[in-house]
Design a protein around this motif. Structure first.
Motif, short mmCIF file in Angstrom:
data_model
loop_
_atom_site.label_atom_id
_atom_site.label_comp_id
_atom_site.label_asym_id
_atom_site.label_seq_id
_atom_site.Cartn_x
_atom_site.Cartn_y
_atom_site.Cartn_z
N THR A 285 -62.69 -18.72 0.56
CA THR A 285 -63.58 -18.07 -0.40
C THR A 285 -62.82 -17.53 -1.62
O THR A 285 -63.46 -17.09 -2.59
N GLY A 286 -61.51 -17.54 -1.56
CA GLY A 286 -60.66 -17.32 -2.73
C GLY A 286 -60.93 -16.07 -3.55
O GLY A 286 -60.74 -16.08 -4.76
N GLY A 287 -61.35 -14.98 -2.93
CA GLY A 287 -61.57 -13.74 -3.69
C GLY A 287 -63.04 -13.42 -3.91
O GLY A 287 -63.38 -12.38 -4.47
N LEU A 288 -63.91 -14.33 -3.47
CA LEU A 288 -65.34 -14.15 -3.74
C LEU A 288 -65.93 -12.94 -3.00
O LEU A 288 -66.77 -12.22 -3.54
N ALA A 290 -64.29 -10.21 -2.08
CA ALA A 290 -63.79 -9.02 -2.79
C ALA A 290 -64.57 -8.81 -4.08
O ALA A 290 -64.95 -7.68 -4.42
N SER A 291 -64.83 -9.89 -4.82
CA SER A 291 -65.52 -9.73 -6.10
C SER A 291 -66.98 -9.30 -5.90
O SER A 291 -67.52 -8.55 -6.71
N VAL A 308 -55.94 -12.54 -1.38
CA VAL A 308 -56.35 -13.94 -1.52
C VAL A 308 -55.15 -14.79 -1.13
O VAL A 308 -54.20 -14.95 -1.91
N GLN A 399 -68.86 -21.84 -0.42
CA GLN A 399 -68.13 -20.59 -0.68
C GLN A 399 -69.09 -19.40 -0.81
O GLN A 399 -68.85 -18.33 -0.24
#
Lengths: 433, 433
Positions: A285-288, A290-291, A308, A399
């Motif tokens: 999910t590459g930071g999704l 957290a964002s 990440v 994602q």
């Protein structure tokens, strides 16, 4: 007093070329429905002056309320004010209130007023200004041929604010007083439209006609809407809302009368209430996740750090996941997401964590772990839960859905809800429009 | 032979209530565009017989081609055949070809023909059948008032197949052979519609009428579209496209004929080409830049790790930002974003980094650093650039815009573009769609 006849006129070349899908008219229909009004007819045309004039003339003479959407901007193809003035045979002139709005808007942003901007202040002489607190173009309204005409901006969030704060209250005031429009929304996650319909058919077969039941599929939250327009319906509501909530069980996220919340907002509210800190360890999910958490105002009270770790090396360097474990089990494995969650908890000193590792695709799948496979681990350091899912959507939907599932798993954990729905079968991400 | 005038009539209660968003008309616009045809006007009405008859009558007399979508199904609210027969003053009768289709369709599925199904075979006497290989209802066409009327199903995939296999070929045969439909899109960042319009007015005042110039504001990329449908326009295109590109300068991201790219995709393409790895150190964007990068397929070749350091403690723990520096300068400062970028580069072994720290709001602003203040640092370990911006948008727009600016700054760095546009004045985030 009869229910007013409402028509919509949508203008914009982009609406005719297929470059964008019109979602504004659905939004308008929904807010109008909340005050008991339907839309009789809508017409969409390109930015063409002659066509606009002829549509306005005809529509004003066949409706009580006409909402015109689009064509208020600064460019030459924005023609609404000009077309309306021509239809009404009225002069265009600089409107002091519009100029004041635009001047303040530019000043606040440190911009100079330019010619194209000033075009937005040239309006039909008889118009009343509708304030726009989220954009440069003001809306305006006129009365013509016994029809109230409201001109609104095409930008969806500007339209929405203007409808909610200005236009709907103005229309309400003029509408029949005996309209009841009681709306309750039940937010649902992990259950799709057809399952919901089947559940209602089976478990709530005697559903009363006085309570209108509507479904709206969303990503990720599906909404079940109870609309009531009668005293009888109001009297029946508590019992049937309870029956529906019971049938929805742990798929029910919230029962709301106002602005819907996102899953991230529900989670942050719970964490703030419990004084708990969360951390994230994300691969696919590459930071999704957290964002989505940090998009919520106030998230700094319960979120300090996210990791990440997209490559194996970084899972080891940042989260102390053993290199041997990664070699033996692979990055997409139960053991690795547990190690990621533990690593993130130790490094961030948070109370609970969510860790995800999966194959987002389109490449990278194997026979054992096809594209769409994802492992999730979540919980506190001595109580880590895991789950493996196969989510057969294209990369960005995969994602988005994994991130929302992660938020829901944390929400359930923190609320001590031990059941986990089958997220994959018939969820909102798979259903048709 | 003139270009035919095309109108659409969409029917269905669900289109008027806001329960679904109409995506069919965008699909129709796109397939028509492929054969050089535009849609002049579209009208949407509920399932109301009188309204349908009146729309059909008027639209047939003002167009060469009318596509009616929806209302072909088996239920009582499906009224297209009946309305068309009334408008044309024609009998309805059982159509043998439609009956044969429906009989075969039911047989193939083991269903019995029932009354509601049979309704779908009762059609205007003069109509020709349009086969439907993916649904039970056939389409049909008639000629009325010198207009070719095509009646099509509302189910999107049935419509799509019918358009591609039957209707578009039929329309093509009747359309002018010399139609040209040449479209080029210029993607622009850091410049808004009104600035663009002003630039065109000033620098490209002699813009030729044979090249249609359209703007589409997007978040974040604004699109300038050149549409040409004449030989003369094609001949003029190279010169004027060049003039436009020169005027756009470093705001121009790309000139494309096909699917538009995101800023993240442009950056990833450049990084892959240069064999460069990137890392992220995010405070106020909370992982959004990392998630935009990892949304791109193939990003694992140039992205290994991202650091979401939301609290001061975590900036120190994860990125070695000195606690003293944080105390002295504050988290939102040039010194801290430089230290974040350096820390991320050292921890991840990436070649270039982007670091951001800002006040996303709504709270947390001070007199010195109001809500909307953001510091960015980017570049390689020995060549770190910085920039401070004040971005006066609400929280999630602020985060989205800062993330896109971060991607653009990296893209410029990697392409050795030294200029930086004024991102704040009149950008796409403040203008209409």
């Amino acid at each position: 007093m009869l229910t007013p006849k409402v028509q919509l006129l949508l203008t914009g070349n982009e609406l005719m070329t297929g470059d964008i899908v019109d979602s504004n008219s659905a939004m308008m229909a929904q807010v109008l429905k909340d005050i008991g009004l339907g839309i009789m007819r809508k017409v969409t045309v390109a930015d063409d002056l002659a066509l606009l004039v002829s549509e306005i003339t005809y529509m004003a003479s066949t409706s009580d309320i006409l909402i015109i959407n689009g064509g208020l901007g600064p460019t030459v193809d924005d023609l609404t004010a000009q077309a309306l003035a021509l239809a009404m045979d009225e002069e265009l002139s600089e409107h002091p209130e519009a100029l004041a709005h635009l001047t303040a808007w530019c000043k606040q942003r440190g911009n100079a007023l330019n010619g194209p901007n000033l075009k937005q202040t040239i309006l039909p002489s008889s118009c009343r200004i509708i304030a726009n607190r989220s954009g440069s173009a003001v809306g305006f309204s006129v009365r013509y041929k016994d029809c109230d005409i409201y001109c609104t901006p095409g930008v969806p969030h500007e339209l929405k604010v203007m409808l909610q704060e200005q236009i709907i209250p103005a229309i309400s005031k003029k509408s029949p007083k005996n309209l009841i429009a009681d709306i309750t929304r039940l937010q649902v996650f992990g259950l799709g439209e057809s399952s919901l319909q089947k559940m209602v058919d089976e478990k709530l077969a005697q559903w009363p006609a006085d309570i209108d039941l509507g479904f709206r599929a969303g990503k990720p939250l599906l909404e079940v809407k109870l609309s009531i327009n009668s005293e009888r319906g109001l009297a029946l509501k508590p019992l049937w809302q309870k029956k529906l909530a019971d049938a929805l069980g742990h798929h029910l996220i919230a029962e709301i009368n106002e602005k819907p919340y996102s899953l991230a907002q529900h989670l942050i509210n719970q964490l703030q209430q419990d004084n708990i800190k969360v951390t994230t360890a994300e691969s696919c999910t590459g930071g999704l996740i957290a964002s989505k958490l940090t998009e919520i105002s106030g998230s700094s009270n319960c979120f300090e750090a996210g990791f990440v770790t997209y490559s194996n090396n970084m899972k080891t360097a940042m989260l102390n996941v053993s290199a041997d474990l990664l070699t033996q089990k692979g990055a997409v494995s139960e053991e690795v997401v547990i190690a990621m969650a533990k690593g993130a908890l130790l490094k961030s000193h948070a109370d609970i964590a969510i860790a995800v590792s999966g194959v987002a695709g389109p490449s990278g799948g194997t026979e054992d772990k096809p594209v769409g496979t994802v492992w999730l681990a979540w919980g506190g350091i001595n109580d880590i839960k895991t789950q493996c899912l196969l989510i057969p959507y294209k990369r960005n939907h995969f994602q988005q859905f994994v991130a929302e599932i992660g938020l829901d798993l944390l929400r359930r954990y923190q609320k001590n809800i031990t059941s986990i729905p089958n997220y994959i079968i018939d969820n909102a991400f798979t259903t048709k429009r």
